[in-house]
Design an enzyme around this catalytic site. Structure first.
Site, PDB file in Angstrom:
ATOM      1  N   SER A 262      -0.607  31.247   0.616  1.00  0.00           N
ATOM      2  CA  SER A 262       0.668  30.670   1.015  1.00  0.00           C
ATOM      3  C   SER A 262       0.333  29.209   0.793  1.00  0.00           C
ATOM      4  O   SER A 262      -0.679  28.706   0.645  1.00  0.00           O
ATOM      5  CB  SER A 262       0.696  30.835   2.620  1.00  0.00           C
ATOM      6  OG  SER A 262       1.631  29.859   2.975  1.00  0.00           O
TER       7      SER A 262
ATOM      8  N   TYR B 113      -2.775  31.066  11.227  1.00  0.00           N
ATOM      9  CA  TYR B 113      -2.080  31.310   9.864  1.00  0.00           C
ATOM     10  C   TYR B 113      -2.723  30.684   8.653  1.00  0.00           C
ATOM     11  O   TYR B 113      -2.888  31.015   7.756  1.00  0.00           O
ATOM     12  CB  TYR B 113      -0.459  31.189   9.814  1.00  0.00           C
ATOM     13  CG  TYR B 113       0.223  31.691   8.787  1.00  0.00           C
ATOM     14  CD1 TYR B 113       0.389  33.073   8.466  1.00  0.00           C
ATOM     15  CD2 TYR B 113       0.681  30.774   7.820  1.00  0.00           C
ATOM     16  CE1 TYR B 113       1.136  33.595   7.202  1.00  0.00           C
ATOM     17  CE2 TYR B 113       1.392  31.287   6.618  1.00  0.00           C
ATOM     18  CZ  TYR B 113       1.561  32.744   6.475  1.00  0.00           C
ATOM     19  OH  TYR B 113       2.272  33.068   5.370  1.00  0.00           O
TER      20      TYR B 113
END
Length: 269
Positions: free
Chosen positions: A137, A150
């Site tokens: 990501s 995350y």
């Protein structure tokens, strides 16, 4: 392009779109997910797009399920050429609010699930001189506020991919890492976090993205074919990464200001 592909998280979202993109090239696909109904839908779409394959339930937290999937690929396909470690979950919350259980859940899926996928399939990939595609990501590069677990998980995926890139080159196993920004997907279905305001904010970013999962899958296909390692499908993401390399302190200051605004907004709800 090599044609025996394994994709985790293939029951929906980006995993499904990656499957469909490769299916249009006639690929044979091993589709894995915990969502078996979604897998059946993906397989129907794959066949309609010109590919074929099989589905298998697989929780990436369980290494034995990944090794069983690798064995199924050996039995049904005679090996594997490409693995896509795509399965993942979303998360948000300021560090002080996140529990250790939140951290364990996030890291067990988004980081260790990728580690285990690479480990389970590496013997097959060494034999086929294949390739690994890990889905990280932009959070691996930019570390936005209110999503530390995350960020850490995805940064770990990037570091793993960089490590494998240099370790596996002599074995002729290629490595790629995909770092998308927010895009139109069903990430909120698996989202976990203590702050509903942050979840709402993420939802708006997902909905407002100008790029779809299908767009990202097509960009990924083309960049893998070109041999690119670090794949950044969003133009804004590429610009942000360039800015951070040129002026990191400016980026940190801007992110700190964003964190302050989000915290204040959450306190005023």
């Amino acid at each position: 392009m090599q044609d025996r592909i394994m994709i985790t998280g293939a029951g929906s979202g980006l995993g499904r779109e990656i499957a469909l993109r490769w299916a249009r090239e006639g690929a044979r696909l091993a589709l894995a997910d915990v969502n078996e109904a979604g897998l059946r839908e993906t397989l129907e779409l794959v066949r309609g797009a010109g590919g074929d394959g099989f589905t298998q339930h697989c929780d990436v937290r369980d290494y034995s399920q990944l090794t069983a999937l690798a064995q199924a690929c050996e039995e049904k396909f005679g090996g594997i050429d490409v693995i896509v470690n795509n399965a993942g979950v979303g998360a948000c919350g300021f560090f002080a609010e996140l529990s250790l259980e939140d951290w364990d859940w996030q890291l067990s899926i988004n980081l260790m699930g990728v580690v285990k996928g690479c480990k389970a399939f590496l013997p097959l990939l060494e034999r086929s001189k294949g390739r690994i595609i890990n889905v990280a990501s932009m959070a691996a590069l930019m570390q936005g506020p209110g999503m530390s677990n995350y960020n850490v998980a995805k940064a770990g995926v990037l570091a793993l991919s960089e490590s494998l890139l240099v370790e596996l080159r002599q074995l002729q196993v290629a490595v790629h890492v995909l770092c998308p920004s927010f895009f139109q997907t069903n990430l909120l279905d698996s989202f976990r976090g203590p702050d509903p305001a942050l979840k709402d904010h993420v939802g708006k970013l997902l909905e407002g993205s100008p790029i779809s999962a299908a767009d990202i899958a097509d960009y990924l296909y083309r960049q893998v074919a070109a041999g690119e390692f670090l794949i950044l499908p969003h133009e804004a993401g590429r610009e942000a990464w360039q800015l951070k390399r040129e002026a990191p302190q400016r980026v940190y200051d801007e992110l700190a200001a964003i964190a302050e605004k989000r915290r204040a907004k959450g306190q005023n709800r």
